[in-house]
Structure formats: structure tokens, C-alpha cells
Design a protein around this motif. Structure first.
Motif, PDB file in Angstrom:
ATOM      1  N   UNK A  26       0.839  -1.196   0.000  1.00 40.78           N
ATOM      2  CA  UNK A  26       0.000   0.000   0.000  1.00 40.78           C
ATOM      3  C   UNK A  26       0.875   1.248   0.000  1.00 40.78           C
ATOM      4  N   UNK A  27       0.437   2.216  -0.767  1.00 41.31           N
ATOM      5  CA  UNK A  27       1.107   3.519  -0.862  1.00 41.31           C
ATOM      6  C   UNK A  27       2.594   3.399  -1.160  1.00 41.31           C
ATOM      7  N   UNK A  28       2.924   2.479  -2.040  1.00 40.82           N
ATOM      8  CA  UNK A  28       4.306   2.286  -2.450  1.00 40.82           C
ATOM      9  C   UNK A  28       4.299   1.833  -3.900  1.00 40.82           C
ATOM     10  N   UNK A  29       5.132   2.462  -4.703  1.00 41.40           N
ATOM     11  CA  UNK A  29       5.240   2.051  -6.095  1.00 41.40           C
ATOM     12  C   UNK A  29       6.683   2.219  -6.542  1.00 41.40           C
ATOM     13  N   UNK A  30       7.305   1.113  -6.856  1.00 36.52           N
ATOM     14  CA  UNK A  30       8.650   1.096  -7.421  1.00 36.52           C
ATOM     15  C   UNK A  30       8.585   0.110  -8.575  1.00 36.52           C
ATOM     16  N   UNK A  31       8.320   0.626  -9.755  1.00 37.83           N
ATOM     17  CA  UNK A  31       8.046  -0.218 -10.926  1.00 37.83           C
ATOM     18  C   UNK A  31       9.085  -1.298 -11.206  1.00 37.83           C
ATOM     19  N   UNK A  32      10.376  -1.050 -10.990  1.00 37.26           N
ATOM     20  CA  UNK A  32      11.348  -2.119 -11.268  1.00 37.26           C
ATOM     21  C   UNK A  32      11.140  -3.388 -10.433  1.00 37.26           C
ATOM     22  N   UNK A  33      10.386  -3.323  -9.333  1.00 32.71           N
ATOM     23  CA  UNK A  33      10.150  -4.504  -8.486  1.00 32.71           C
ATOM     24  C   UNK A  33       8.819  -5.203  -8.782  1.00 32.71           C
ATOM     25  N   UNK A  34       8.003  -4.665  -9.678  1.00 32.90           N
ATOM     26  CA  UNK A  34       6.680  -5.253  -9.908  1.00 32.90           C
ATOM     27  C   UNK A  34       6.759  -6.724 -10.321  1.00 32.90           C
ATOM     28  N   UNK A  35       7.623  -7.032 -11.256  1.00 37.39           N
ATOM     29  CA  UNK A  35       7.758  -8.430 -11.693  1.00 37.39           C
ATOM     30  C   UNK A  35       8.162  -9.347 -10.561  1.00 37.39           C
ATOM     31  N   UNK A  36       9.089  -8.897  -9.736  1.00 36.28           N
ATOM     32  CA  UNK A  36       9.542  -9.702  -8.597  1.00 36.28           C
ATOM     33  C   UNK A  36       8.428  -9.903  -7.587  1.00 36.28           C
ATOM     34  N   UNK A  37       7.586  -8.885  -7.403  1.00 43.51           N
ATOM     35  CA  UNK A  37       6.464  -9.022  -6.470  1.00 43.51           C
ATOM     36  C   UNK A  37       5.483 -10.098  -6.941  1.00 43.51           C
ATOM     37  N   UNK A  38       5.188 -10.113  -8.228  1.00 45.52           N
ATOM     38  CA  UNK A  38       4.278 -11.143  -8.760  1.00 45.52           C
ATOM     39  C   UNK A  38       4.845 -12.539  -8.558  1.00 45.52           C
ATOM     40  N   UNK A  39       6.157 -12.686  -8.670  1.00 40.45           N
ATOM     41  CA  UNK A  39       6.786 -13.990  -8.484  1.00 40.45           C
ATOM     42  C   UNK A  39       6.731 -14.467  -7.034  1.00 40.45           C
ATOM     43  N   UNK A  40       6.451 -13.582  -6.103  1.00 40.49           N
ATOM     44  CA  UNK A  40       6.373 -13.954  -4.687  1.00 40.49           C
ATOM     45  C   UNK A  40       5.048 -14.611  -4.309  1.00 40.49           C
ATOM     46  N   UNK A  41       4.068 -14.541  -5.184  1.00 41.33           N
ATOM     47  CA  UNK A  41       2.723 -15.018  -4.870  1.00 41.33           C
ATOM     48  C   UNK A  41       2.593 -16.492  -5.229  1.00 41.33           C
ATOM     49  N   UNK A  42       2.226 -17.292  -4.251  1.00 40.91           N
ATOM     50  CA  UNK A  42       2.001 -18.724  -4.498  1.00 40.91           C
ATOM     51  C   UNK A  42       0.809 -18.915  -5.435  1.00 40.91           C
TER      52      UNK A  42
END
Length: 125
Positions: free
Chosen positions: A98-114
Motif C-alpha cells: 500500500x502507498x508504495x510504487x517502485x516499478x522495477x520490483x513489480x515483476x519480482x512481487x508477482x513472483x512472490x505469490x504462491x
């Protein structure tokens, strides 16, 4: 919680509503948690239901979170350092941002989801 502006914000109604559909015993990552307004609110509203890891670069904010909500695990790390990613061997049932956006990490965040997991992402409008 004492401290800066973020410490006075209330939890997002939308996030709290979404949490009702998350599975019991879910491993939850509160990414860029700051003072932990969502980590603490989720821990209080759903005692023992989630295994919460709050991570942020702000060491002082995490210290306040620990004092307020000792059952929430914390991790102090630079979330934007391209040479450091502490989650390379871990995934989560729920990733909360929430209230955070750092586009270079978006792909890595999706990979964290089971598989079958949830991404709750609420940022600036």
C-alpha cells in the motif's frame, strides 16, 4: 503508534475487507510496511490467522511496529537495491503493498505469490 505521518494513517478499508477472503494460516508479506498500519490491524482483527512478515527500509518505523505488535515478524531491508532481494527462495499466500510504487520490483512481487495466492496492491490515486 508514535512517530511520523504514516503512523497516524488508519488501515485501508479495502485491504481489511479483502483480508476476509484470505485463507487461514496464510503467510502474508506486508511489503514496504512502514510503521505497519496494516500488519498491526490485520493481526488485531484476525488474531493468529495470518503469519505476517512486515518489511521496510525504515529501521525506526519497524522498531515502532515491533513495540506495538510483537507477534508481527519484521525484516529491515532496502527494497529498491537491485543487488539485494531477500525473498529469492520464498513465496507467500498474500503479498500486500500500500502507498508504495517502485516499478522495477513489480515483476519480482508477482513472483512472490504462491499459486492461488493474492496480491493486494493499493497505491496512490
Amino acid at each position: 503508534m508514535a512517530g511520523g505521518r504514516e503512523a497516524t494513517l488508519t488501515p485501508s478499508t479495502w485491504i481489511m475487507q479483502q483480508a476476509k477472503s484470505w485463507p487461514d494460516q496464510a503467510e502474508l508479506l506486508d511489503f514496504a510496511s512502514g510503521h505497519g498500519r496494516h500488519s498491526c490491524a490485520l493481526s488485531d482483527a484476525f488474531p493468529g490467522r495470518f503469519d505476517i512478515l512486515a518489511t521496510d527500509h525504515n529501521h525506526e518505523a519497524l522498531k515502532e511496529l515491533i513495540a506495538q505488535c510483537p507477534c508481527v515478524e519484521t525484516l529491515h531491508t532496502d527494497l529498491e537495491d537491485s543487488n539485494s532481494w531477500p525473498f529469492k527462495d520464498h513465496d507467500f499466500d498474500v503479498v500486500l503493498v500500500t502507498n508504495y510504487l517502485f516499478r522495477p520490483r513489480l515483476g519480482a512481487l508477482f513472483k512472490l505469490i504462491r499459486k492461488g495466492g493474492f496480491l493486494a496492491y493499493e497505491t496512490f490515486a
